[in-house]
Design a protein around this motif. Structure first.
Motif, short mmCIF file in Angstrom:
data_model
loop_
_atom_site.label_atom_id
_atom_site.label_comp_id
_atom_site.label_asym_id
_atom_site.label_seq_id
_atom_site.Cartn_x
_atom_site.Cartn_y
_atom_site.Cartn_z
N SER A 37 1.27 -1.68 0.46
CA SER A 37 0.19 0.24 0.51
C SER A 37 1.30 1.31 0.14
O SER A 37 0.67 2.11 -0.58
N GLN A 40 2.36 1.81 -3.45
CA GLN A 40 1.41 2.08 -4.33
C GLN A 40 1.51 3.98 -4.60
O GLN A 40 1.35 4.70 -4.96
N GLU A 66 2.26 -4.46 -4.96
CA GLU A 66 1.84 -5.33 -3.75
C GLU A 66 3.17 -6.95 -4.11
O GLU A 66 2.98 -7.32 -2.59
N GLU A 111 -7.47 -8.65 3.08
CA GLU A 111 -7.37 -7.36 2.26
C GLU A 111 -8.78 -7.56 1.34
O GLU A 111 -9.94 -6.75 1.61
#
Length: 212
Positions: A37, A40, A66, A111
């Motif tokens: 995360s 990203q 990821e 998730e």
């Protein structure tokens, strides 16, 4: 509970997979989700709506970040685990793959929970596919780490490195294709289920090779 049952089943097949490695796998799943995360956030967002923007988002910003986060976390935690156990040991390929499978289940569970229950159809599909998908990708990342590790035989190094790159890149591609298939109508979403389970079966086949 499913993760615990899976661990108990795998432990019967691989005694090297002890409770310490089980905790490592759970931690790897959670930390790799966090690191992915974070990665990203630092990758640019393309919102033009073009096919190139879509593919970039699916394969690079989502899948690659990821899997890169998973690779970094796995390597660090497996290294620490090998050094902190009595006798400083080297784990077999089978063990690393199984740790990856458990970590993938942990990642998928967290998730899926993060999506909540706003879209029941999406949650149902992810429940059926995200666990085997992440387990398959994590197992491939584990294989890449196993082949990259310095304690492996130095003969035919180029072949070993090329195989490691293959497993790492294939994890990204499988993950990306899975995400892409989820964009199709539910009638075609069955392809994501097939992909997830075939990928997991292929990863587990590599683990069995150690016992041949």
């Amino acid at each position: 509970m499913p993760i615990w049952i899976t661990y108990l089943y795998i432990k019967r097949r691989n005694p090297q997979l002890n409770s310490w490695l089980f905790l490592v796998a759970l931690g790897a799943g959670a930390l790799s989700m966090l690191l992915g995360s974070i990665l990203q956030v630092f990758m640019p967002v393309l919102s033009s709506g073009s096919p190139i923007s879509l593919l970039y988002t699916i394969f690079l910003r989502n899948a690659f970040s990821e899997e890169a986060g998973r690779f970094a976390v796995f390597w660090i935690l497996l290294y620490i685990a090998s050094k902190t156990m009595a006798g400083s040991r080297t784990y077999s390929r089978e063990t690393v793959i199984y740790v990856g499978v458990l970590a993938g289940f942990s990642f998928a569970m967290l998730e899926t929970l993060s999506y909540g229950l706003l879209d029941i159809q999406l949650v149902l599909i992810r429940t059926l596919t995200s666990a085997p998908l992440h387990a398959a990708c994590a197992a491939r990342v584990g294989l890449a780490i196993f082949l990259f590790a310095k304690n492996q035989p130095e003969n035919n190094t180029s072949h070993r490195v090329s195989r490691a790159l293959f497993y790492g890149i294939s994890a990204v591609l499988i993950h990306g294709v899975y995400n892409l298939l989820l964009l199709f109508p539910s009638t075609l979403a069955i392809l994501s289920i097939i992909l997830a389970y075939v990928a997991l079966g292929s990863a587990l086949a590599h683990a069995k090779m150690d016992r041949l």
